[in-house]
Design a protein around this motif. Structure first.
Motif, PDB file in Angstrom:
ATOM      1  N   PHE A 129      51.075 145.531  67.956  1.00  0.00           N
ATOM      2  CA  PHE A 129      52.243 145.084  68.705  1.00  0.00           C
ATOM      3  C   PHE A 129      53.198 146.241  68.999  1.00  0.00           C
ATOM      4  O   PHE A 129      53.910 146.231  70.011  1.00  0.00           O
ATOM      5  CB  PHE A 129      52.970 143.974  67.933  1.00  0.00           C
ATOM      6  CG  PHE A 129      54.033 143.284  68.735  1.00  0.00           C
ATOM      7  CD1 PHE A 129      53.687 142.449  69.787  1.00  0.00           C
ATOM      8  CD2 PHE A 129      55.378 143.490  68.445  1.00  0.00           C
ATOM      9  CE1 PHE A 129      54.677 141.816  70.549  1.00  0.00           C
ATOM     10  CE2 PHE A 129      56.361 142.853  69.193  1.00  0.00           C
ATOM     11  CZ  PHE A 129      56.009 142.015  70.246  1.00  0.00           C
ATOM     12  N   ALA A 130      53.252 147.243  68.137  1.00  0.00           N
ATOM     13  CA  ALA A 130      54.141 148.390  68.345  1.00  0.00           C
ATOM     14  C   ALA A 130      53.580 149.388  69.350  1.00  0.00           C
ATOM     15  O   ALA A 130      54.276 150.334  69.730  1.00  0.00           O
ATOM     16  CB  ALA A 130      54.408 149.096  67.015  1.00  0.00           C
ATOM     17  N   TYR A 131      52.356 149.188  69.798  1.00  0.00           N
ATOM     18  CA  TYR A 131      51.691 150.125  70.692  1.00  0.00           C
ATOM     19  C   TYR A 131      51.817 149.649  72.142  1.00  0.00           C
ATOM     20  O   TYR A 131      52.027 148.458  72.408  1.00  0.00           O
ATOM     21  CB  TYR A 131      50.214 150.264  70.333  1.00  0.00           C
ATOM     22  CG  TYR A 131      49.958 150.940  69.007  1.00  0.00           C
ATOM     23  CD1 TYR A 131      49.364 152.194  68.946  1.00  0.00           C
ATOM     24  CD2 TYR A 131      50.307 150.338  67.796  1.00  0.00           C
ATOM     25  CE1 TYR A 131      49.110 152.827  67.731  1.00  0.00           C
ATOM     26  CE2 TYR A 131      50.061 150.958  66.575  1.00  0.00           C
ATOM     27  CZ  TYR A 131      49.476 152.200  66.558  1.00  0.00           C
ATOM     28  OH  TYR A 131      49.231 152.817  65.361  1.00  0.00           O
ATOM     29  N   ASP A 132      51.656 150.562  73.049  1.00  0.00           N
ATOM     30  CA  ASP A 132      51.718 150.243  74.471  1.00  0.00           C
ATOM     31  C   ASP A 132      50.347 149.746  74.929  1.00  0.00           C
ATOM     32  O   ASP A 132      49.563 150.488  75.525  1.00  0.00           O
ATOM     33  CB  ASP A 132      52.139 151.484  75.267  1.00  0.00           C
ATOM     34  CG  ASP A 132      52.287 151.191  76.765  1.00  0.00           C
ATOM     35  OD1 ASP A 132      52.412 150.004  77.122  1.00  0.00           O
ATOM     36  OD2 ASP A 132      52.256 152.154  77.565  1.00  0.00           O
ATOM     37  N   VAL A 133      50.047 148.511  74.571  1.00  0.00           N
ATOM     38  CA  VAL A 133      48.770 147.909  74.935  1.00  0.00           C
ATOM     39  C   VAL A 133      49.027 146.581  75.641  1.00  0.00           C
ATOM     40  O   VAL A 133      49.992 145.875  75.315  1.00  0.00           O
ATOM     41  CB  VAL A 133      47.869 147.684  73.707  1.00  0.00           C
ATOM     42  CG1 VAL A 133      47.496 149.007  73.061  1.00  0.00           C
ATOM     43  CG2 VAL A 133      48.542 146.785  72.686  1.00  0.00           C
ATOM     44  N   PRO A 134      48.180 146.200  76.579  1.00  0.00           N
ATOM     45  CA  PRO A 134      48.384 144.928  77.280  1.00  0.00           C
ATOM     46  C   PRO A 134      47.935 143.746  76.431  1.00  0.00           C
ATOM     47  O   PRO A 134      47.098 143.876  75.539  1.00  0.00           O
ATOM     48  CB  PRO A 134      47.495 145.077  78.515  1.00  0.00           C
ATOM     49  CG  PRO A 134      46.383 145.981  78.060  1.00  0.00           C
ATOM     50  CD  PRO A 134      47.032 146.951  77.105  1.00  0.00           C
ATOM     51  N   GLY A 135      48.487 142.579  76.717  1.00  0.00           N
ATOM     52  CA  GLY A 135      48.003 141.338  76.130  1.00  0.00           C
ATOM     53  C   GLY A 135      48.392 141.080  74.701  1.00  0.00           C
ATOM     54  O   GLY A 135      47.972 140.076  74.112  1.00  0.00           O
ATOM     55  N   LYS A 136      49.198 141.950  74.088  1.00  0.00           N
ATOM     56  CA  LYS A 136      49.595 141.762  72.691  1.00  0.00           C
ATOM     57  C   LYS A 136      50.554 140.584  72.579  1.00  0.00           C
ATOM     58  O   LYS A 136      51.252 140.236  73.527  1.00  0.00           O
ATOM     59  CB  LYS A 136      50.241 143.034  72.162  1.00  0.00           C
ATOM     60  CG  LYS A 136      51.515 143.426  72.905  1.00  0.00           C
ATOM     61  CD  LYS A 136      52.017 144.794  72.486  1.00  0.00           C
ATOM     62  CE  LYS A 136      53.284 145.176  73.252  1.00  0.00           C
ATOM     63  NZ  LYS A 136      53.742 146.539  72.918  1.00  0.00           N
ATOM     64  N   LYS A 137      50.590 139.981  71.376  1.00  0.00           N
ATOM     65  CA  LYS A 137      51.463 138.843  71.143  1.00  0.00           C
ATOM     66  C   LYS A 137      52.307 139.077  69.887  1.00  0.00           C
ATOM     67  O   LYS A 137      51.863 139.717  68.933  1.00  0.00           O
ATOM     68  CB  LYS A 137      50.649 137.555  70.987  1.00  0.00           C
ATOM     69  CG  LYS A 137      49.865 137.160  72.240  1.00  0.00           C
ATOM     70  CD  LYS A 137      50.782 136.818  73.404  1.00  0.00           C
ATOM     71  CE  LYS A 137      49.997 136.545  74.669  1.00  0.00           C
ATOM     72  NZ  LYS A 137      50.879 136.239  75.814  1.00  0.00           N
ATOM     73  N   SER A 138      53.496 138.498  69.895  1.00  0.00           N
ATOM     74  CA  SER A 138      54.425 138.669  68.782  1.00  0.00           C
ATOM     75  C   SER A 138      54.098 137.785  67.591  1.00  0.00           C
ATOM     76  O   SER A 138      54.744 137.867  66.544  1.00  0.00           O
ATOM     77  CB  SER A 138      55.853 138.366  69.248  1.00  0.00           C
ATOM     78  OG  SER A 138      55.953 137.021  69.719  1.00  0.00           O
ATOM     79  N   GLY A 139      53.099 136.932  67.713  1.00  0.00           N
ATOM     80  CA  GLY A 139      52.680 136.066  66.613  1.00  0.00           C
ATOM     81  C   GLY A 139      51.810 134.944  67.121  1.00  0.00           C
ATOM     82  O   GLY A 139      51.464 134.873  68.305  1.00  0.00           O
ATOM     83  N   GLY A 140      51.423 134.058  66.196  1.00  0.00           N
ATOM     84  CA  GLY A 140      50.703 132.849  66.574  1.00  0.00           C
ATOM     85  C   GLY A 140      49.204 132.928  66.555  1.00  0.00           C
ATOM     86  O   GLY A 140      48.526 131.926  66.309  1.00  0.00           O
ATOM     87  N   ARG A 141      48.644 134.091  66.837  1.00  0.00           N
ATOM     88  CA  ARG A 141      47.186 134.199  66.859  1.00  0.00           C
ATOM     89  C   ARG A 141      46.598 134.180  65.445  1.00  0.00           C
ATOM     90  O   ARG A 141      45.442 133.762  65.271  1.00  0.00           O
ATOM     91  CB  ARG A 141      46.761 135.486  67.577  1.00  0.00           C
ATOM     92  CG  ARG A 141      46.916 135.430  69.095  1.00  0.00           C
ATOM     93  CD  ARG A 141      46.663 136.779  69.750  1.00  0.00           C
ATOM     94  NE  ARG A 141      46.604 136.661  71.211  1.00  0.00           N
ATOM     95  CZ  ARG A 141      46.641 137.692  72.051  1.00  0.00           C
ATOM     96  NH1 ARG A 141      46.753 138.932  71.553  1.00  0.00           N
ATOM     97  NH2 ARG A 141      46.576 137.505  73.354  1.00  0.00           N
ATOM     98  N   SER A 142      47.344 134.638  64.474  1.00  0.00           N
ATOM     99  CA  SER A 142      46.869 134.659  63.088  1.00  0.00           C
ATOM    100  C   SER A 142      47.319 133.389  62.369  1.00  0.00           C
ATOM    101  O   SER A 142      48.523 133.138  62.238  1.00  0.00           O
ATOM    102  CB  SER A 142      47.413 135.890  62.353  1.00  0.00           C
ATOM    103  OG  SER A 142      46.868 137.076  62.880  1.00  0.00           O
ATOM    104  N   CYS A 143      46.358 132.601  61.922  1.00  0.00           N
ATOM    105  CA  CYS A 143      46.644 131.359  61.211  1.00  0.00           C
ATOM    106  C   CYS A 143      46.119 131.454  59.781  1.00  0.00           C
ATOM    107  O   CYS A 143      45.104 132.106  59.530  1.00  0.00           O
ATOM    108  CB  CYS A 143      45.986 130.168  61.904  1.00  0.00           C
ATOM    109  SG  CYS A 143      46.667 129.815  63.545  1.00  0.00           S
TER     110      CYS A 143
END
Length: 544
Positions: A129-143
């Protein structure tokens, strides 16, 4: 590998699942629900494999729980993120797309049809998330799984389900968010309740819930029954030779065999041959490459063999098993007032980078000097400020420093204690301190990049100074047989090997060496276990 039918079969079923981790139990669930008669064979005396000792988090882009935390996702975002991380090195782009397309269905199906219940991990962004990459999310994908009352739900199996054992860094009965929370009286009371009632969390809860689902389905699981060989006749995998009570047993599979029995990180010869440098295993010791050997014997294509799911490892003399020190998860890496150096005394990486990636820096080759300058072990150097604020192994703030920890009043004296060149280490720390005093790290960009967020720095200016050995470690290897989109093992002489499937760390990861977020290891296994079990069940029964 056996190439002729045995004189007799001891068992005949539709599907044989080898292993009992998250990938294996998911495959067994789907094979049963597709109408197959299923038998699960586990080498160890306990159920759960690597999954059971893990944090139990599963990284599933597009999952239905994301809406609960107000985060949207899309196929396009997930693929853009993964493609940037794999850099085009995934073994099959179609398999990567299949992962993204199937991930939401896996969680929806299992929650609807088994006791499994999960929730998003709070404040847990994608790892880059701290990197300049597309499609990243601030949360939610990890359950992560909700706590599960093993003592009430499956009391007869409670002593045969893996618990967290000798890994210190994650609590044995906490949820992940609770590991990083202040230990309030309310939390302490809740943890005591879980302990008293045998309510399990993390990977142990994930496995227990999946296994409960199999018990409800009447699926049989045999412990201490290692599979030794595939039985391959005329190019088709028709069964296995296993061992039970010291005797060979022959089990036929009318539809197929799923290999989901872990990687090879505990096999030193394989690690040296494929990875090329020493890596400390952080998984159960049964992961010695059994499935990989069987797949190779059957003619499987291989991919991603030089890679592994990384995690820096440390050793604490107070933690041993059978007289041997047990590798532990890292503690304190990236703490302000600390840095990591190689055996020459030089820094070699951003100490705050994602844990999967940091160990890979130990294997870097210097083509100019014709050497591997970072070959393990390295040393984590830190000052009294870190010692007073951060637990590192059995070093607990406010308590006496264990005798095994090197301590010195100066960096130069510390170098002499640990066998590093004093001039080099002094220069390394001086350079780090000068930049850190300005909040900078021009060499490795630690203040700009890191796991989920930028790292932090400050000078090492509070003596005395301490050192702890740090190694490259492996949560599991992620190379193995190449899969197609259905989890079938691809062959060198045939498009797929009839009757053979693989999943989890036994197989090549869909996303190559990448580790996109918390739970990516388990997610890759469960998604392709899901697809393998479903595809296998739909095949016509063969005349065995």
């Amino acid at each position: 590998m056996l190439t002729t039918r045995p004189e007799r079969w001891d068992r005949v079923v539709d599907a044989i699942i080898v292993g009992s981790g998250g990938a294996a139990l998911t495959a067994a669930t789907m094979a049963h629900d597709g109408g197959a008669e299923v038998l699960v064979l586990e080498k160890a005396s306990l159920i759960g494999g690597t999954t059971a000792v893990s944090g139990g988090v599963v990284w599933l882009p597009g999952n239905h729980h994301m809406a609960e935390v107000g985060i949207s996702d899309s196929r396009e975002d997930a693929l853009a993120y993964l493609r940037r991380l794999t850099c085009g090195h995934e073994h099959d782009p179609a398999v990567l797309e299949t992962f993204v397309d199937t991930a939401p269905e896996v969680l929806s199906y299992l929650e609807a049809n088994t006791p499994l219940r999960m929730q998003p991990v709070a404040n847990f962004p994608d790892y880059f998330f701290a990197y300049d990459v597309p499609g990243k999310k601030s949360g939610g994908r990890s359950c992560e799984p909700l706590p599960y009352a093993v003592g009430d739900e499956i009391p007869e199996w409670r002593d045969r389900l893996v618990t967290r054992g000798t890994l210190m860094s994650l609590g044995s009965n906490t949820m992940l968010a609770e590991d990083f929370a202040e230990p309030t009286e309310e939390l302490k009371a809740e943890l005591a309740r879980r302990e008293a009632q045998d309510i399990r969390t993390k990977g142990a809860a994930l496995i227990a819930m999946l296994f409960k689902g199999l018990l409800e389905r009447g699926v049989e699981l045999l412990l201490e029954t290692p599979v030794r060989e595939l039985i391959v006749v005329d190019g088709s995998v028709i069964g296995v030779r296993a061992e039970a009570n010291g005797q060979s047993i022959f089990v036929a599979a009318r539809k197929g065999v799923v290999l989901a029995c872990g990687g090879y990180e505990w096999n030193k010869e394989m690690v040296r041959a494929f990875i090329g440098y020493e890596v400390q295993p952080l998984s159960p010791p049964n992961n010695v490459g059994d499935g990989l050997v069987m797949a190779m014997e059957a003619g499987a294509q291989l991919a991603n063999m030089t890679s592994y799911f990384g995690q820096p490892a440390m050793f604490d003399p107070e933690i041993s098993r059978d007289g041997e020190l047990v590798p532990q998860f890292e503690w304190g890496r990236g703490a302000p007032g600390s840095l990591i150096v190689n055996r020459t005394g030089a820094r070699f990486a951003n100490e705050a980078m994602p844990y999967n990636d940091f160990p890979k820096a130990f294997g870097a080759y210097d083509a100019t000097q014709n050497e591997f300058p970072n070959e393990g072990p390295g040393w984590m150097i830190f000052d009294q400020g870190v010692r007073d604020s951060t637990r590192i192994l059995s070093m607990i703030p406010g308590r006496p420093t264990p005798d095994w920890v090197p301590v010195a009043n100066s960096i130069r004296d510390l170098a002499a204690l640990i066998g590093l060149d004093a001039d080099t280490l002094e220069a390394t720390v001086a350079t780090f301190d000068e930049n850190a005093s300005q909040g900078r790290d021009p060499l490795f960009h630690r203040t700009e990049l890191g796991l989920m967020a930028p790292g932090a720095v400050r000078p090492l200016n509070q003596g005395p100074f301490y050192a702890v050995v740090i190694w490259p470690g492996a949560l599991g290897t992620n190379g193995g047989p190449r899969l197609d989109t259905n989890g079938q093992v691809r062959g060198y002489r045939t498009p797929v090997i009839d009757g053979l499937y693989a999943a989890g760390n036994t197989a090549a990861s869909a996303y190559a060496w990448a580790y996109p977020g918390g739970g990516a290891t388990i997610a890759n296994g469960m998604v392709f276990g899901f697809r393998a079990g479903r595809h296998l069940a739909a095949q016509p029964a063969r005349d065995i």
